[in-house]
Design an enzyme around this catalytic site. Structure first.
Site, PDB file in Angstrom:
ATOM      1  N   ASP A 190       0.870  -1.172   0.000  1.00 54.62           N
ATOM      2  CA  ASP A 190       0.000   0.000   0.000  1.00 54.62           C
ATOM      3  C   ASP A 190       0.910   1.226   0.000  1.00 54.62           C
ATOM      4  O   ASP A 190       2.120   1.090  -0.177  1.00 54.62           O
ATOM      5  CB  ASP A 190      -1.003  -0.038   1.174  1.00 54.62           C
ATOM      6  CG  ASP A 190      -0.339  -0.488   2.451  1.00 54.62           C
ATOM      7  OD1 ASP A 190       0.779  -0.021   2.720  1.00 54.62           O
ATOM      8  OD2 ASP A 190      -0.929  -1.308   3.190  1.00 54.62           O
ATOM      9  N   LYS A 205      -4.990   0.458  -5.344  1.00 59.83           N
ATOM     10  CA  LYS A 205      -5.404   0.800  -6.723  1.00 59.83           C
ATOM     11  C   LYS A 205      -5.347  -0.426  -7.610  1.00 59.83           C
ATOM     12  O   LYS A 205      -4.621  -0.460  -8.590  1.00 59.83           O
ATOM     13  CB  LYS A 205      -4.409   1.816  -7.313  1.00 59.83           C
ATOM     14  CG  LYS A 205      -4.676   3.241  -6.961  1.00 59.83           C
ATOM     15  CD  LYS A 205      -3.888   4.122  -7.915  1.00 59.83           C
ATOM     16  CE  LYS A 205      -3.634   5.464  -7.296  1.00 59.83           C
ATOM     17  NZ  LYS A 205      -2.252   5.878  -7.420  1.00 59.83           N
ATOM     18  N   MET A 207      -2.840   6.680  13.513  1.00 58.28           N
ATOM     19  CA  MET A 207      -4.118   6.856  12.806  1.00 58.28           C
ATOM     20  C   MET A 207      -5.067   7.741  13.616  1.00 58.28           C
ATOM     21  O   MET A 207      -6.269   7.485  13.685  1.00 58.28           O
ATOM     22  CB  MET A 207      -4.788   5.491  12.544  1.00 58.28           C
ATOM     23  CG  MET A 207      -3.945   4.569  11.698  1.00 58.28           C
ATOM     24  SD  MET A 207      -4.674   2.922  11.495  1.00 58.28           S
ATOM     25  CE  MET A 207      -4.260   2.147  13.033  1.00 58.28           C
TER      26      MET A 207
HETATM   27  N1  SAH Z   1       2.550  -0.719  10.989  1.00 58.63           N
HETATM   28  C1  SAH Z   1       2.770   0.705  11.014  1.00 58.63           C
HETATM   29  C2  SAH Z   1       1.532   1.462  11.435  1.00 58.63           C
HETATM   30  C3  SAH Z   1       0.327   1.222  10.549  1.00 58.63           C
HETATM   31  S1  SAH Z   1      -1.018   2.246  10.960  1.00 58.63           S
HETATM   32  C4  SAH Z   1       3.972   1.025  11.901  1.00 58.63           C
HETATM   33  O1  SAH Z   1       4.460   0.158  12.631  1.00 58.63           O
HETATM   34  O2  SAH Z   1       4.458   2.165  11.832  1.00 58.63           O
HETATM   35  C5  SAH Z   1      -0.713   3.675   9.984  1.00 58.63           C
HETATM   36  C6  SAH Z   1      -0.322   4.831  10.850  1.00 58.63           C
HETATM   37  O3  SAH Z   1       1.051   4.762  11.203  1.00 58.63           O
HETATM   38  C7  SAH Z   1      -0.471   6.191  10.231  1.00 58.63           C
HETATM   39  O4  SAH Z   1      -1.808   6.637  10.253  1.00 58.63           O
HETATM   40  C8  SAH Z   1       0.412   7.017  11.137  1.00 58.63           C
HETATM   41  O5  SAH Z   1      -0.219   7.247  12.369  1.00 58.63           O
HETATM   42  C9  SAH Z   1       1.559   6.060  11.386  1.00 58.63           C
HETATM   43  N2  SAH Z   1       2.718   6.263  10.482  1.00 58.63           N
HETATM   44  C10 SAH Z   1       3.334   5.319   9.766  1.00 58.63           C
HETATM   45  N3  SAH Z   1       4.416   5.812   9.120  1.00 58.63           N
HETATM   46  C11 SAH Z   1       4.474   7.128   9.444  1.00 58.63           C
HETATM   47  C12 SAH Z   1       5.358   8.196   9.115  1.00 58.63           C
HETATM   48  N4  SAH Z   1       6.412   8.002   8.314  1.00 58.63           N
HETATM   49  N5  SAH Z   1       5.123   9.425   9.644  1.00 58.63           N
HETATM   50  C13 SAH Z   1       4.091   9.629  10.464  1.00 58.63           C
HETATM   51  N6  SAH Z   1       3.209   8.653  10.800  1.00 58.63           N
HETATM   52  C14 SAH Z   1       3.401   7.423  10.323  1.00 58.63           C
END
Ligand code: SAH
Length: 250
Positions: free
Chosen positions: A35, A57, A172
């Site tokens: 994604d 997509k 999120m």
């Molecule tokens: N598995 C991922 C999280 C998935 S949920 C992890 O461990 O990071 C998706 C959320 O992760 C986003 O809505 C945001 O809150 C956060 N996120 C992931 N990458 C990010 C980034 N580079 N900068 C800011 N927030 C991020």
């Protein structure tokens, strides 16, 4: 013979934060399902000869549902392919990686997990906010802000969250930010508790917005804060100092 599925975390967004194992299995993949969260830098380095499936997509502009993604993973593995399921951060941190592993196991397909650096820890760290610190916090809670916090059957214990003295990290959480901060204050957390929102961590255009539980909702609206963003609540946020440059190279 069945192929194998690699559930891979891409880390917080820059190529340097990919693990060596992630790079190896991505480069050898015959199918990659991804994604947008891994970000442009990593997505532009996917192997050109692999089947690249953008789960946001597929076949035009259709966003794949979770069961459709899982069906594709199983389908490609059943014809013997080496399949990479690529996810932002760590695949088991709110990435539904756990659900995918259940399906892969039920299908009798071999799986390997490649952990990733989670944004929950690395994004605050990149701007100088440690989630724990001897003076400020001895515990951390990482929560999703995605579920509607006002729904009666919320899985989150707001009273406990409000009373906990440690750091709270919300992934999120942009859309529900005001509802969340309101509930924390209503349940007893001080309105002056510091809050930081870090948007687009590990990207050149990352941005930090700071405030308190009382005013961050409004500040976020004024600043036009958008996902992806990590929200940090707690006294560790006072360690953020915009006078210093980012701790990571761009
Ligand atoms: N598995 C991922 C999280 C998935 S949920 C992890 O461990 O990071 C998706 C959320 O992760 C986003 O809505 C945001 O809150 C956060 N996120 C992931 N990458 C990010 C980034 N580079 N900068 C800011 N927030 C991020």
């Amino acid at each position: 013979m069945n192929g194998k599925v690699f559930i891979v975390g891409s880390g917080p967004g820059s190529e340097g934060m990919l693990t060596q194992r992630a790079r190896e299995v991505i480069d050898a993949a015959e199918v990659v399902l991804y994604d947008q969260l891994p970000g442009e830098e990593i997505l532009s380095s996917l192997p050109e000869d692999a089947e690249l499936i953008d789960c946001g997509k597929y076949g035009g502009n259709h966003t794949l549902e979770q069961d459709e993604i899982e069906a594709l993973i199983v389908d490609r593995a059943r014809v013997g392919k080496q399949v990479v399921r690529l996810k932002g951060g760590d695949p088991f941190m709110f990435g539904r990686g756990g659900e995918e592993l259940e399906t892969i196991r039920q299908a009798g397909i071999e799986a390997e997990l490649v952990p990733g650096i989670t944004s929950a820890i690395a994004v605050p760290a990149s701007v100088g906010i440690p989630l724990t610190h001897r003076r400020f916090a001895s515990q951390v809670t990482i929560m999703t802000g995605h579920e509607d916090p006002t729904k009666p059957e919320s899985a989150l214990d707001w009273s406990l969250l409000a009373r906990s003295r440690g750091t709270i990290v919300i992934l999120m959480g942009v859309k529900n930010l005001s509802k969340i901060t309101g509930l924390l204050v209503k349940n007893g957390r001080s309105g002056t508790t510091p809050v930081a929102i870090i948007e687009r961590g590990f990207r050149a255009d990352q941005r930090v917005t700071v405030g308190t539980l009382e005013d961050i909702g409004e500040k976020a609206v004024v600043a036009g804060v958008k996902p992806p963003a990590v929200i940090v609540i707690g006294d560790v946020v006072t360690l953020y100092d915009p006078a210093y440059p980012p701790l990571i190279p761009f």
